[in-house]
Design an enzyme around this catalytic site. Structure first.
Site, PDB file in Angstrom:
ATOM      1  CE  LYS A 179      -5.207  -0.585   1.464  1.00 25.52           C
ATOM      2  NZ  LYS A 179      -5.481  -1.687   0.545  1.00 25.52           N
ATOM      3  N   GLY A 231       3.212   3.982  -0.585  1.00 21.63           N
ATOM      4  CA  GLY A 231       2.593   3.669  -2.534  1.00 21.63           C
ATOM      5  C   GLY A 231       3.201   4.508  -2.902  1.00 21.63           C
ATOM      6  CB  SER A 232       1.506   5.402  -6.552  1.00 24.83           C
ATOM      7  OG  SER A 232       0.235   5.655  -5.741  1.00 24.83           O
ATOM      8  CB  THR A 233       3.924  10.275  -5.746  1.00 24.28           C
ATOM      9  OG1 THR A 233       5.266  10.047  -5.596  1.00 24.28           O
ATOM     10  CG2 THR A 233       3.434  12.226  -5.739  1.00 24.28           C
ATOM     11  CB  ALA A 235      -2.459   6.584  -3.157  1.00 21.67           C
ATOM     12  N   GLY A 236      -0.621   8.707  -1.952  1.00 16.22           N
ATOM     13  CA  GLY A 236      -0.073   9.604  -1.468  1.00 16.22           C
ATOM     14  C   GLY A 236      -0.466  11.071  -0.982  1.00 16.22           C
ATOM     15  CD  GLU A 253       9.273   6.458   3.135  1.00 21.25           C
ATOM     16  OE1 GLU A 253       9.739   6.751   2.636  1.00 21.25           O
ATOM     17  OE2 GLU A 253       9.565   6.280   4.460  1.00 21.25           O
ATOM     18  CB  CYS A 289       9.903   3.296  -3.514  1.00 27.01           C
ATOM     19  SG  CYS A 289      10.904   2.407  -2.991  1.00 27.01           S
ATOM     20  CD  GLU A 388       7.651   5.564  -8.856  1.00 25.58           C
ATOM     21  OE1 GLU A 388       6.167   5.170  -9.123  1.00 25.58           O
ATOM     22  OE2 GLU A 388       8.597   5.211  -7.529  1.00 25.58           O
TER      23      GLU A 388
END
Ligand code: NAD
Length: 481
Positions: A179, A231-233, A235-236, A253, A289, A388
């Site tokens: 995706k 992706g972002s922390t 969403a992770g 990641e 990143c 970030e």
């Protein structure tokens, strides 16, 4: 022929099930450059089912030898190479990555990763005899593919981060539903075209562009065996919670706030180190990143370091991402620029001193540009040093001695990249060993396909690249014989 009104599902350009649309804008001009259908839950269902059939087809992909999988990866790399002059500008126009950088990072690097995993498929022992310890018999250790993989990638390096998942997944014998991010769906169609041209069996790679909700649906889909997310922390964390509940293997990641530690013996001559500093701290407009956006400078040479970084940043050519002379392009979206600008405002409000930039470039009247910016006199506990920013904004933080530098480098929620700059590489490596991070360079920084890449703390879980990246797509079974 690429059909932008479809998705790649089951080896064909498949009609979408829903009516949603994704519009893609050029980050440098703000013009519409494409529109594609938006994937819906039913498209994900079809893609997962196709991936499952391909995985289980003993006459097809599921029965491929490691050599056949390696050859398939090499064909895919060859097909991507053939499309390099389409892929690089397409990525650049969508996310603002300067063209020279996308040729290197979005075509050269992904194809190298696919070829690395082709070699690794050939040399990996997928079955390994092992002598028993108790003297009651031996064992065979079987490494088998984990199954159907959900791969979710962000917009900043859409091709590279897809390849970081495709390489090990296909080398292992997995199948995949990829995706892409809505901001960078157009280049995903070139990848789909390359997958078809490479003659991968139907269903091995399926690509469904969609937003977060459908991404979340894919993550919790009962047909998925593993999730590979970049992706972002934020969403992770959400994805990690879901996978934890499902006991579903997941690699995450995530974000970073890496330290570039300038030691007191560092060479600050930009003619010698300028391009290496640029890659380590500012590549892809800072939308990277691993970028070393916290520059740690010894108090004894603080002004010199500020002058060197200010000179580097003020020398950078800011412009249209498709102009070969551009070194800093625009931010990927209007909302992302607003976010970067809010951090610049926060830095000023917190008392940091802007030495370069701080606003929008005056010579550009369209596109989501910000001036590359250097803040001096930054406290490591301030917002701009802890969060970030994901833009071309550097914070220069003073330290007293090497121990203090390591302490400040480690005083971060994140741990993904980092660099040490020094005339004594052995001393640099010793400092590098003390930094709590997943990757770090001495006088240079560039991920390598053969070495594991990933983060500690809020930068993620698991590793991509290297044999360690392949291990994440393999299940282990001990057969006692
Ligand atoms: P994002 O997290 O908003 O989105 C990334 C992808 O995940 C997109 O495809 C998005 O649609 C999808 N997504 C978002 N929420 C989801 C959910 N709950 N379930 C399933 N899918 C979901 O990130 P972004 O803004 O696109 O990318 C920038 C971030 O990515 C930065 O934080 C950056 O540091 C990070 N990043 C990390 C690495 C790494 O290797 N560690 C590499 C590149 C980027």
């Amino acid at each position: 022929m690429v059909d932008y009104e479809t998705f790649l599902i089951d080896g064909t350009w498949a009609k979408p099930s829903g009516s949603g649309r994704i519009t893609v804008l050029n980050a440098s001009t703000e013009e519409v450059i494409g529109e594609v259908p938006e994937g819906a839950a039913a498209d994900v269902d079809a893609a997962v089912a196709a991936a499952r059939r391909a995985f289980e087809d003993r006459q097809g992909w599921g029965g491929y030898s490691a050599e056949q999988r390696a050859a398939a990866l090499e064909r895919l790399a060859d097909e991507l190479d053939k499309r390099r002059d389409d892929i690089a500008p397409r990525v650049s126009s969508q996310n603002g990555m300067p063209l020279g950088i996308s040729l290197q990072f979005e075509v050269g690097f992904p194809t190298a990763v696919l070829r690395y995993y082709a070699d690794l498929a050939r040399s990996t022992a997928f079955e390994e005899p092992r002598p028993g310890f108790l003297g009651m018999g031996d064992a065979v250790i079987q490494r088998s593919p984990v199954g159907v993989v959900a791969a979710i990638v962000p917009w900043n390096y859409p091709q590279a981060l897809a390849a970081w998942k495709l390489g090990p997944a296909l080398a292992a014998g997995c199948t995949m539903v990829l995706k892409p991010s809505p901001e960078t769906v157009l280049d995903a169609y070139l990848l789909a075209d390359a997958v078809l041209a490479a003659g991968l069996p139907p269903g091995v790679v399926n690509i469904v562009p969609a937003g977060r909700e459908v991404g979340a649906y894919l993550v919790r889909h009962p047909g998925i065996d593993k999730v590979a997310f970049t992706g972002s922390t934020a969403a992770g964390r959400a994805i990690g919670e879901v996978c934890g509940r499902l006991l579903r293997p997941v690699s995450l990641e995530l974000g970073g706030k890496s330290a570039a530690i300038v030691l007191d013996d560092a060479d600050l001559d930009l003619t010698r180190i300028g391009s290496a500093l640029f890659v380590a701290c500012l590549v892809n407009n800072g939308q990277t990143c691993f970028a070393g956006t916290r520059v740690l400078a010894p108090r004894s040479r603080y002004d010199e370091v500020v002058d060197a970084f200010s000179a580097l940043v003020s020398s950078l050519a800011v412009g249209d991402a498709l102009d070969p002379a551009t070194q800093i392009g625009p931010m990927a979206t209007a909302s992302h620029r607003a976010r970067v600008e809010s951090y610049i405002a926060k830095g000023l409000a917190e008392g940091a001193r802007v030495t370069v930039g701080g606003g929008r470039p005056e010579h550009l009247d369209r596109g989501w540009f910000v001036q590359p910016t250097v803040f001096a006199d930054v406290d490591n506990r301030s917002t701009i040093a802890q969060e970030e920013i994901f833009g071309p904004v550097l914070s220069i933080i003073p330290y007293t001695d090497d121990d203090d530098a390591v302490r400040i480098a480690n005083d971060s929620e994140y741990g993904l990249g980092g660099t040490v700059w020094t005339a004594d590489s052995a001393r640099g490596a010793e400092i590098a060993r003390q930094v709590r991070t997943g990757t770090i360079g001495v006088n240079r920084y560039l991920p390598d396909p053969g070495s594991p890449f990933g983060g500690v703390k809020a930068s993620g879980l698991g590793r991509e690249l290297g044999p360690e990246g392949l291990a994440g797509y393999l299940e282990l079974k001990s057969i006692y014989v």
